[in-house]
Design a protein around this motif. Structure first.
Motif: not given
Length: 176
Positions: A131-132, A137-142, A154-164, A171-174
């Motif tokens: 979570a942290e 990651a989102l803060e640094a990219v934003q 475009e910048i993509s966050f690619v999550c392999y697992d369900d939890e991430n 965090l990215m809602k909206g």
């Protein structure tokens, strides 16, 4: 036009973007997790360039980034960054993880990369709390996008697992 942030659940080695990011180790010689998957899928060309970088500068320090070919991957480049091993947050891990994202983005900018895909850096065997790590990651990219609004398409966050994936989704809602 400003940079679009996207969220993908899947295998980063299948992403066709200008560059994908490798959560590497400081030796740059491949390893487990995403690092091993990228080296296996990309073939020997990636390792050959990593060895050249090692011979020239001795590897890659935590928080830094280097760029190589993507070999057989659908991307053009791999940007390797070394995330910190979580040690309870007492050894600048947060700062070093933020540096990973910032240095990757700066390298992308230098190389004219327009589309970039990040994995979840340091959240596997390096045990950074997911979570942290996602929030950092989102803060640094934003922050980068705010100061370079037209640098990347475009910048993509690619999550392999369900939890991430769920953490980034929340965090990215909206935004996606």
């Amino acid at each position: 036009m400003s940079t679009k942030l996207t969220l993908i659940q899947g295998d980063i080695t299948k992403i066709a973007s200008d560059a994908i990011v490798n959560a590497a180790n400081s030796s740059l010689l491949g390893g487990g997790g995403v690092d091993g998957a990228i080296h296996r899928a990309g073939g020997p060309a990636i390792l050959e360039e990593c060895i050249q970088i090692r011979n020239k500068q001795g590897g890659c320090k935590i928080g830094e980034a280097v760029i190589t070919t993507a070999g057989r991957l659908p991307a053009k480049y791999v940007i390797h960054t070394v995330g910190p091993v979580w040690q309870g947050g007492r050894n600048r891990e947060r700062e070093l993880l933020s540096n990973c994202y910032r240095n990757v983005l700066e390298l992308a900018l230098e190389h004219g990369i327009k589309t970039l895909a990040f994995p979840n850096i340091s959240t596997g065997i390096y045990r950074f709390p997911k979570a942290e790590a996602a929030a950092l990651a989102l803060e640094a990219v934003q922050a980068f996008v705010a100061s370079h609004p037209d640098a990347l398409e475009e910048i993509s966050f690619v999550c392999y697992d369900d939890e991430n994936f769920r953490l980034y989704e929340e965090l990215m809602k909206g935004e996606v």
